[in-house]
Design an enzyme around this catalytic site. Structure first.
Site, PDB file in Angstrom:
ATOM      1  N   PRO A  76       0.826  -1.210   0.000  1.00 19.31           N
ATOM      2  CA  PRO A  76       0.000   0.000   0.000  1.00 19.31           C
ATOM      3  C   PRO A  76       0.858   1.257   0.000  1.00 19.31           C
ATOM      4  O   PRO A  76       1.949   1.284   0.568  1.00 19.31           O
ATOM      5  CB  PRO A  76      -0.798  -0.109   1.307  1.00 19.31           C
ATOM      6  CG  PRO A  76      -0.728  -1.553   1.681  1.00 19.31           C
ATOM      7  CD  PRO A  76       0.592  -2.038   1.185  1.00 19.31           C
ATOM      8  N   CYS A  77       0.356   2.312  -0.629  1.00 22.24           N
ATOM      9  CA  CYS A  77       1.087   3.578  -0.651  1.00 22.24           C
ATOM     10  C   CYS A  77       0.576   4.450   0.478  1.00 22.24           C
ATOM     11  O   CYS A  77      -0.460   5.091   0.369  1.00 22.24           O
ATOM     12  CB  CYS A  77       0.891   4.288  -1.991  1.00 22.24           C
ATOM     13  SG  CYS A  77       1.797   5.842  -2.125  1.00 22.24           S
ATOM     14  N   GLN A  78       1.282   4.476   1.586  1.00 20.52           N
ATOM     15  CA  GLN A  78       0.897   5.295   2.722  1.00 20.52           C
ATOM     16  C   GLN A  78       1.661   6.617   2.688  1.00 20.52           C
ATOM     17  O   GLN A  78       2.659   6.763   2.002  1.00 20.52           O
ATOM     18  CB  GLN A  78       1.201   4.568   4.021  1.00 20.52           C
ATOM     19  CG  GLN A  78       0.369   3.314   4.234  1.00 20.52           C
ATOM     20  CD  GLN A  78       0.628   2.718   5.589  1.00 20.52           C
ATOM     21  OE1 GLN A  78       1.729   2.804   6.105  1.00 20.52           O
ATOM     22  NE2 GLN A  78      -0.377   2.104   6.172  1.00 20.52           N
ATOM     23  N   ASN A 116       2.840  -0.449  -7.401  1.00 18.84           N
ATOM     24  CA  ASN A 116       2.137   0.558  -6.608  1.00 18.84           C
ATOM     25  C   ASN A 116       1.395   1.509  -7.532  1.00 18.84           C
ATOM     26  O   ASN A 116       1.504   1.420  -8.758  1.00 18.84           O
ATOM     27  CB  ASN A 116       3.129   1.323  -5.723  1.00 18.84           C
ATOM     28  CG  ASN A 116       2.517   1.760  -4.408  1.00 18.84           C
ATOM     29  OD1 ASN A 116       1.602   2.569  -4.397  1.00 18.84           O
ATOM     30  ND2 ASN A 116       3.018   1.229  -3.299  1.00 18.84           N
TER      31      ASN A 116
END
Length: 432
Positions: A76-78, A116
C-alpha cells in the site's frame, strides 16, 4: 528444469503471484511460493480458493523470510513522514514499506518486484520515491522504476502503475520502457514496450465482453428511459459518456436525467453553463470551481426570470444557496453508472471505489460490466475463481494488478537472475 522460489507479500487475491507463475512457466522454469501474506480476510478467501493455501495475516507479525530468489509485493502507498531527516531523505519508519525493508534485511533475495499506484512516482515532489530508492540501494540492490500502462500489454484498460525492480549486487539493463500511454481511453495508440509484448492489433473492450450476462447487471428501466430521452433513442451515443455533475464535455448530468425532478430547457441550459463558467479565472482561482452570486451568473446567463429559475433549481436540490452564492450539488454517486465504456476503445482505469459502476451498451442492453469482465480487463483468466459476493469481487479486482504487465516485468527479472548473459537473454526472449 530450473527452479525459482518467491515470496508474495501484500498479496491481495493473488494477481502478482499468478502473473509471476505464468512468467516462470513461459520460460520453462518451475516456481514455488514459499510464503504469502495478506491481512484482508476476504482476499485471503479468494487466494486460498485459487492457490490452495491461506496467506499469513499481518505482515508486521512476520519475523523473517525463508530462503527465496524473488520478493514480490504490491504494498500500500501510505503517507511518508518527513519529521526525521537522513541523508536528505524522508523518514520511512512506521510505514508498510518499512516492513518490506525489514524483511529484506532478514533474507536478501536475488531480486524484487514491487507494484504501486502511479502517484508514488511524484508523491511529495519525488521525495517518497527517492526515500525508497535510498533504502533499496543501501541494501545492495539496483533500482529501476517504470511507469507502465496496461493498454500496452494486450489489455483494453488505460491503467498506469509504477513497477519497482531491483537486482542484488548487479546493475542490469532492463528492456522495459516507461510509457504512461494516452491521456484518455479514446486516444490510445499501442507501442512496443517490452520484448515479450511486440506492437500488435490492440485489443478493445469488445474483446472482453460477455455475450449474455445475467440480467441483474442491467440498468433500471427508469435510468434507461432517461438515457433514451436524452439521446432520442440512439443509445449508441452512450459510448464513452461520463455521468458527472462537476464536468462538461462528453458528459451527462443529473439535471439532464431528471434524477431529482425533471428540468426545463432553461434550467438545463443554466446548469450546463454554470459548471462551465464557474471555472473561469474572472470568478476566482479555486481549481474545482467557484460559488457564484446571482449577479455573476447573470453575466453569462441572461434571462428575465433568472431568479425564479435559480429558486427552482435550489428547491429541486440541483443547486445549493450558501451565504448569497450558488453551488451545484453533486449527484455523482447517485448514478447507476459513472462511465460508459466504448466497446471499440479501451476502458478507463478500473478502481476499487467504483469498479461496480462501469457501464456498457452492448447487444441492445444498457448494463454494468460484470465481475468477470472486470477480471478480464485485468488479465485474469476465466478459470480464476472470484469472490462470490459481486461487490467484494469488484473491489478486489480494482485493487489488484494487471496480470499481463506483471508477467512481462517478471519475465525480464527472472531472465536477469537466472540467465544473465546478454546473448542468452536475447535468445530466450525470442523463443518466449
Amino acid at each position: 528444469m530450473q527452479k525459482i522460489r518467491f515470496v508474495d507479500l501484500f498479496s491481495g487475491i493473488g494477481g502478482i503471484r499468478l502473473a509471476f507463475e505464468q512468467a516462470a512457466d513461459s520460460l520453462n522454469i518451475a516456481s514455488t511460493c514459499v510464503l504469502s501474506s495478506e491481512i484482508n480476510t476476504d482476499a485471503q478467501l479468494v487466494y486460498q480458493e485459487n492457490f490452495g493455501h491461506k496467506p499469513l495475516g499481518d505482515v508486521r507479525l512476520i519475523d523473517s523470510l525463508p530462503e527465496h530468489e524473488i520478493l514480490l509485493a504490491g504494498f500500500p502507498c501510505q503517507s511518508f513522514s518527513h519529521a526525521g531527516k537522513k541523508a536528505g531523505f524522508g523518514d520511512i519508519r512506521g510505514t508498510l514499506f518499512f516492513e518490506i525493508a525489514r524483511l529484506l534485511d532478514s533474507y536478501k533475495p536475488k531480486a524484487f518486484i514491487f507494484e504501486n499506484v502511479r502517484g508514488l512516482y511524484s508523491h511529495d515532489e519525488g521525495k517518497t520515491l527517492a526515500t525508497i530508492q535510498h533504502e533499496i540501494q543501501k541494501r545492495g540492490y539496483s533500482f529501476h522504476a517504470f511507469l507502465l500502462n496496461s493498454a500496452n500489454f494486450g489489455l483494453p484498460q488505460n491503467r498506469v502503475r509504477i513497477y519497482l525492480v531491483g537486482i542484488l549486487d548487479a546493475s542490469p539493463t532492463l528492456k522495459l520502457m516507461s510509457d504512461v500511454g494516452p491521456k484518455d481511453s479514446h486516444s490510445y495508440n499501442p507501442q512496443q514496450l517490452s520484448l515479450f509484448y511486440p506492437a500488435q492489433k490492440p485489443i478493445t473492450v469488445a474483446d472482453i465482453l460477455e455475450n449474455n450476462p445475467d440480467s441483474k447487471y442491467d440498468c433500471s428501466p427508469e435510468f434507461v428511459n432517461a438515457l433514451k430521452r436524452i439521446f432520442h433513442g440512439n443509445l449508441n451515443r452512450l459510448h464513452g459518456v461520463r455521468l458527472i455533475d462537476y464536468r462538461g464535455g462528453n458528459s451527462i448530468h443529473s439535471w439532464e436525467l431528471g434524477l431529482r425532478g425533471e428540468c426545463s430547457a432553461d434550467e438545463i441550459a443554466l446548469m450546463n453553463l454554470f459548471i462551465l463558467k464557474r471555472r473561469n479565472k474572472e470568478f476566482g482561482r479555486e481549481q474545482d470551481g467557484k460559488l457564484l452570486t446571482k449577479e455573476q451568473i447573470s453575466s453569462f446567463f441572461k434571462h428575465p426570470h433568472l431568479g425564479e429559475i435559480l429558486d427552482t433549481l435550489v428547491n429541486k436540490k440541483y443547486l445549493k444557496f450558501i451565504n448569497g452564492k450558488y453551488k451545484p450539488l453533486s449527484g455523482n454517486f447517485s448514478f447507476e453508472v459513472y462511465k460508459f465504456v466504448d466497446p471499440d476503445k479501451i476502458s478507463v482505469t478500473l478502481v476499487a471505489s467504483d469498479a461496480n459502476r462501469l457501464g456498457v451498451y452492448h447487444n441492445q442492453r444498457v448494463r454494468r460490466l460484470t465481475p468477470r469482465e472486470a477480471a478480464r480487463l485485468q488479465g485474469f483468466p476465466d478459470s480464476f475463481i472470484l469472490h462470490p459476493n459481486d461487490d467484494k469481487a469488484y473491489y478486489q479486482l480494482g485493487n489488484s494488478v494487471s496480470i499481463n504487465v506483471v508477467k512481462a516485468v517478471a519475465q525480464e527479472v527472472i531472465l536477469k537472475i537466472l540467465i544473465p548473459s546478454p546473448t542468452t537473454l536475447s535468445q530466450a526472449a525470442i523463443s518466449a
